[in-house]
Scaffold this active site. Structure first.
Site, PDB file in Angstrom:
ATOM      1  N   ASP A  47       0.879  -1.167   0.000  1.00  0.00           N
ATOM      2  CA  ASP A  47       0.000   0.000   0.000  1.00  0.00           C
ATOM      3  C   ASP A  47       0.914   1.213   0.000  1.00  0.00           C
ATOM      4  OD1 ASP A  47      -1.647   2.128   0.577  1.00  0.00           O
ATOM      5  OD2 ASP A  47      -2.435   1.312   2.465  1.00  0.00           O
ATOM      6  N   LYS A 108       2.912  11.223  -3.315  1.00  0.00           N
ATOM      7  CA  LYS A 108       1.899  10.531  -4.112  1.00  0.00           C
ATOM      8  C   LYS A 108       0.941  11.501  -4.808  1.00  0.00           C
ATOM      9  CE  LYS A 108      -1.670   6.963  -3.524  1.00  0.00           C
ATOM     10  NZ  LYS A 108      -2.225   5.994  -2.543  1.00  0.00           N
ATOM     11  N   GLU A 202      -7.256   0.439  -4.677  1.00  0.00           N
ATOM     12  CA  GLU A 202      -7.272   0.349  -3.207  1.00  0.00           C
ATOM     13  C   GLU A 202      -8.602  -0.188  -2.664  1.00  0.00           C
ATOM     14  OE1 GLU A 202      -5.975   4.298  -2.091  1.00  0.00           O
ATOM     15  OE2 GLU A 202      -3.965   3.898  -2.853  1.00  0.00           O
ATOM     16  N   ASP A 226     -12.848   5.490   2.523  1.00  0.00           N
ATOM     17  CA  ASP A 226     -11.420   5.553   2.852  1.00  0.00           C
ATOM     18  C   ASP A 226     -11.026   6.967   3.251  1.00  0.00           C
ATOM     19  OD1 ASP A 226      -8.643   5.652   2.886  1.00  0.00           O
ATOM     20  OD2 ASP A 226      -8.378   4.588   0.990  1.00  0.00           O
TER      21      ASP A 226
HETATM   22  P1  ADP Z   1      -2.988   7.370   3.779  1.00  0.00           P
HETATM   23  O1  ADP Z   1      -3.883   6.368   3.159  1.00  0.00           O
HETATM   24  O2  ADP Z   1      -3.308   8.791   3.378  1.00  0.00           O
HETATM   25  O3  ADP Z   1      -1.554   7.059   3.630  1.00  0.00           O
HETATM   26  P2  ADP Z   1      -3.645   6.372   6.475  1.00  0.00           P
HETATM   27  O4  ADP Z   1      -4.740   5.468   6.123  1.00  0.00           O
HETATM   28  O5  ADP Z   1      -2.420   5.769   7.021  1.00  0.00           O
HETATM   29  O6  ADP Z   1      -3.282   7.412   5.349  1.00  0.00           O
HETATM   30  O7  ADP Z   1      -4.247   7.402   7.529  1.00  0.00           O
HETATM   31  C1  ADP Z   1      -3.482   8.356   8.172  1.00  0.00           C
HETATM   32  C2  ADP Z   1      -4.389   9.215   9.013  1.00  0.00           C
HETATM   33  O8  ADP Z   1      -5.061   8.396   9.963  1.00  0.00           O
HETATM   34  C3  ADP Z   1      -3.628  10.252   9.797  1.00  0.00           C
HETATM   35  O9  ADP Z   1      -4.317  11.481   9.742  1.00  0.00           O
HETATM   36  C4  ADP Z   1      -3.669   9.689  11.202  1.00  0.00           C
HETATM   37  O10 ADP Z   1      -3.592  10.688  12.188  1.00  0.00           O
HETATM   38  C5  ADP Z   1      -5.002   9.013  11.231  1.00  0.00           C
HETATM   39  N1  ADP Z   1      -5.106   8.035  12.311  1.00  0.00           N
HETATM   40  C6  ADP Z   1      -4.309   6.959  12.529  1.00  0.00           C
HETATM   41  N2  ADP Z   1      -4.703   6.306  13.644  1.00  0.00           N
HETATM   42  C7  ADP Z   1      -5.775   6.973  14.124  1.00  0.00           C
HETATM   43  C8  ADP Z   1      -6.624   6.817  15.276  1.00  0.00           C
HETATM   44  N3  ADP Z   1      -6.439   5.827  16.148  1.00  0.00           N
HETATM   45  N4  ADP Z   1      -7.639   7.697  15.437  1.00  0.00           N
HETATM   46  C9  ADP Z   1      -7.820   8.699  14.570  1.00  0.00           C
HETATM   47  N5  ADP Z   1      -7.060   8.916  13.490  1.00  0.00           N
HETATM   48  C10 ADP Z   1      -6.041   8.065  13.270  1.00  0.00           C
HETATM   49 MG    MG Z   2      -4.580   4.800   2.162  1.00  0.00          MG
END
Ligand code: ADP
Ligand code: MG
Length: 648
Positions: A47, A108, A202, A226
């Site tokens: 991912d 990205k 995704e 998402d």
């Molecule tokens: P991406 O797909 O954009 O790479 P992610 O799916 O990894 O991102 O999501 C990242 C976001 O999720 C960040 O804003 C992070 O702060 C938030 N996040 C991660 N864990 C938690 C949580 N336990 N509660 C709320 N937000 C969260």
């Molecule tokens: Mg993602």
């Protein structure tokens, strides 16, 4: 243009005299990568996220997300390019405070994008080749290079965990990624030495992680919600017999968990009365806000140590209730996008909802999604890992680790692919909804005597006529030896790889003359356009059918006329009394009726003339057999020899 544009499809059913058609060859080849079933191949699911990237592996029983030495699954998608040092992930993050120009995050967003779209970004520059790049202490870095650095780190992590050679990886991309963005992702992988088994959407990956590809025979509708760090994506998929079709995508490319962090930061700044924070103070606060927000997904209150801010205050606190007040309108915006996507997909309800992205851990987000779709979302799997997990499952299938009988999850072709044939008709080579990868070949022939070249016109769509389909490509095949119409054998092969990229080749079988083109059928067509084209094809189905019948009847009638004309000039002596007159009348009548828009009449007249010419055709056939027995060519036969034949 080389010779005639059009050529006749070789069809097998027609054996009438004068017919120029020939046997249709339909070869179907499985296009899947081959693999041995004896030893397990190591395949990865990756991912490549805007905020966080992950790598997962399916070991035959379980999918594991591979962790770093500190036990963390996510690798922040951040790279620090110092003058003599590159750092990736958590190690790079602190530099975004101290050396923001040398620290690249969210690359990205720029992958495969045009430079005009980012003209005003102060950290961006253009490379000598004109590509977008980040100017860092280590030189200009393109988004592809940054992504490739992240992928290399994940590959390295996988090599530490798994022994053996890595056969390849499935890399996920947002469903809305266009062709340029997909190609850029592929390039980044190649640059890091990863063989791309395929790119996977995704939302599809998330559905696979939940095993939804295997669970229903009935068609079902899924919504994949998402909410990541910087982007919100909603996808509506239809799943049927293990195949996923994207019905609609929507969302907001500038809305995510980061916006929640900013809302908290602004709230704290107001509370502290800090009207003019330094850039560093702002960054520190953003970090605290993010961790407060994440903590509040599991508890009601949180207190953060803020001595790093260097102000008159040691602690900052936040409650879940206050947080929910701060981000309520942002969450509402995601729900509006969901409604739009449902409208676009033309579905009133969904059978399942899948949660993806770290920000969907927030209880407020879950409640909102439940209310919006009227059902509890699936959230058994970790929302930040679910995409990588699904990709790993798919990778395992693609390297051939599953048994023969097991279903392969694959995407489908949204619209049929075909080519233009004689009469302005479209011959479909690969039908809509065929699973990819796929390859199909058909044999065609020339329509005119002495035709030495033809144009292969590749089309996409469901309609019968060329002008109603979308033109994808046009290329020439030259070097066909001059022969009578119908003698050349041209095999045209359509091959669609796992990323939906189409390659068309045409090969003349006698000479091996060959020509090919690579096209990207998905390019520029969004879901709405696809839906519109499908609707039109249903609406005009009857009309199209008539048009096809008319064009086909004309092709057959014309072929009979041409065949008879040349037969009469070659073997006119074989005609008996009145026969020539009869035939000429029939041919005139046929010629007249060809201009009318009546396929039935054309067909009947063609048959009638065919019957009148049957005896003549039989006599010609006899003569040609006779001459073959004598080793004399048909054209050198004269009347005397005919006499001989009649006597014997
Ligand atoms: P991406 O797909 O954009 O790479 P992610 O799916 O990894 O991102 O999501 C990242 C976001 O999720 C960040 O804003 C992070 O702060 C938030 N996040 C991660 N864990 C938690 C949580 N336990 N509660 C709320 N937000 C969260
Ligand atoms: Mg993602």
């Amino acid at each position: 243009m080389a010779g005639d544009v059009l050529f006749v499809q070789a069809a097998g059913r027609d054996t009438r005299p004068g017919s120029l058609t020939m046997v249709l060859l339909q070869i179907s080849e499985p296009g899947e990568p081959t693999a041995s079933h004896h030893s397990r191949q190591i395949a990865l699911g990756i991912d490549l996220g805007t905020t966080n990237s992950l790598v997962a592996h399916f070991d035959g029983t379980e999918t594991q997300v591979l962790k770093d030495d500190a036990g963390r699954a996510a690798l922040p998608s951040v790279v620090y390019f110092g003058s003599d040092d590159t750092k990736i992930g958590y190690a790079a993050e602190p530099f975004s405070v101290t050396e923001p120009a040398n620290t690249v995050a969210s690359a990205k967003r720029l992958l495969g994008r045009a430079r005009e779209e980012f003209a005003d970004d102060p950290y961006l520059t253009l490379t000598q080749g004109g590509a977008l790049a980040f100017s860092t202490a280590a030189g200009d870095k393109t988004p592809v290079e940054v992504s490739s650095t992240i992928l290399s780190a994940l590959k390295c992590r996988a090599e530490q965990h798994l022994s053996g050679n890595i056969a390849g990886a499935v890399i996920t991309v947002p469903a809305y990624f266009d062709d340029a963005q997909r190609q850029a992702t592929r390039q980044a992988a190649e640059l890091s030495g990863i063989r791309v088994l395929r790119l996977l959407n995704e939302p599809t990956a998330a559905a696979v992680a939940y095993g939804l590809d295997a669970d229903a025979e009935e068609a079902s509708i899924l919504a994949v919600y998402d909410l990541g760090g910087g982007t919100f994506d909603i996808s509506i998929l239809r799943m049927r017999e293990g195949l996923f079709e994207v019905l609609a995508t929507g969302g907001d490319s500038a809305l995510g968990g980061d916006d929640f962090d900013r809302a908290i930061t602004d709230f704290w700044l107001a509370e502290l009365g800090l009207t003019q924070p330094s850039a560093i103070q702002r960054r520190v606060l953003l970090g605290l806000a993010r961790s407060a927000k994440e903590t509040l997904s599991a508890q009601q209150e949180v207190t953060m140590d803020c001595r790093a801010l260097d102000i008159d205050c040691a602690e900052l606190s936040l409650s879940r209730e206050v947080l929910e007040g701060l981000v309520g309108s942002l969450i509402d915006r995601t729900l509006q996008a969901c409604d739009v996507a449902l409208l676009d997909a033309e579905v009133d309800s969904v059978d399942r909802v899948v949660l993806v992205g770290g920000a969907t851990r927030m209880p407020r987000v879950r409640a909102a999604v439940t209310e919006c779709f009227g059902r509890e979302p699936l959230c058994r799997l970790d929302p930040d890992q679910v995409v990588a997990m699904g990709a790993a499952r798919q990778a395992d299938v693609l390297v051939g680790n599953r048994g023969e009988g097991e279903a392969l999850l694959l995407d489908v072709i949204p619209l049929s692919l075909g080519l233009e044939t004689y009469g302005g008709l479209v011959e479909k080579i690969i039908e809509r909804n065929s699973t990819i990868p796929v390859a199909r070949a058909q044999e065609f022939t020339t329509a005119r005597d002495g035709q030495t070249g033809l144009v292969v016109h590749v089309l996409q769509g469901e309609r019968e006529r060329v002008e109603d389909c979308r033109s994808l490509a046009r290329f020439e095949l030259t070097g066909i030896p001059p022969m009578v119409a119908g003698a050349a054998r041209i095999e045209v092969t359509f091959r669609v790889d796992a990323d939906g990229i189409l390659e068309v080749t045409a090969v003349e079988q006698l000479t091996g003359a060959r020509s090919e083109v690579i096209v990207k059928p998905a390019f520029g067509l969004d879901e709405t356009q696809i839906t519109e084209m499908l609707k039109a094809s249903y609406e005009f189905a009857a009309e199209d059918m008539t048009a096809r019948q008319l064009a086909e009847a004309r092709v057959e009638g014309e072929a009979l006329l041409a065949g008879l004309q040349s037969a009469m000039s070659q073997d006119g002596d074989l005609l008996v009394v009145d026969e020539a007159q009869h035939l000429k009348e029939g041919m005139q009548a046929l010629e007249g009726i060809l201009a009318a828009d009546d396929p039935q009449a054309i067909r009947e007249m063609t048959e009638q003339v065919g019957r009148v010419s049957e005896d003549f055709a039989a006599r010609r056939m006899d003569r040609s057999i006779q001459s073959a027995l004598k080793g004399v060519s048909l054209t050198s036969l004269d009347a005397d020899q005919t006499e001989e034949r009649s006597d014997s």
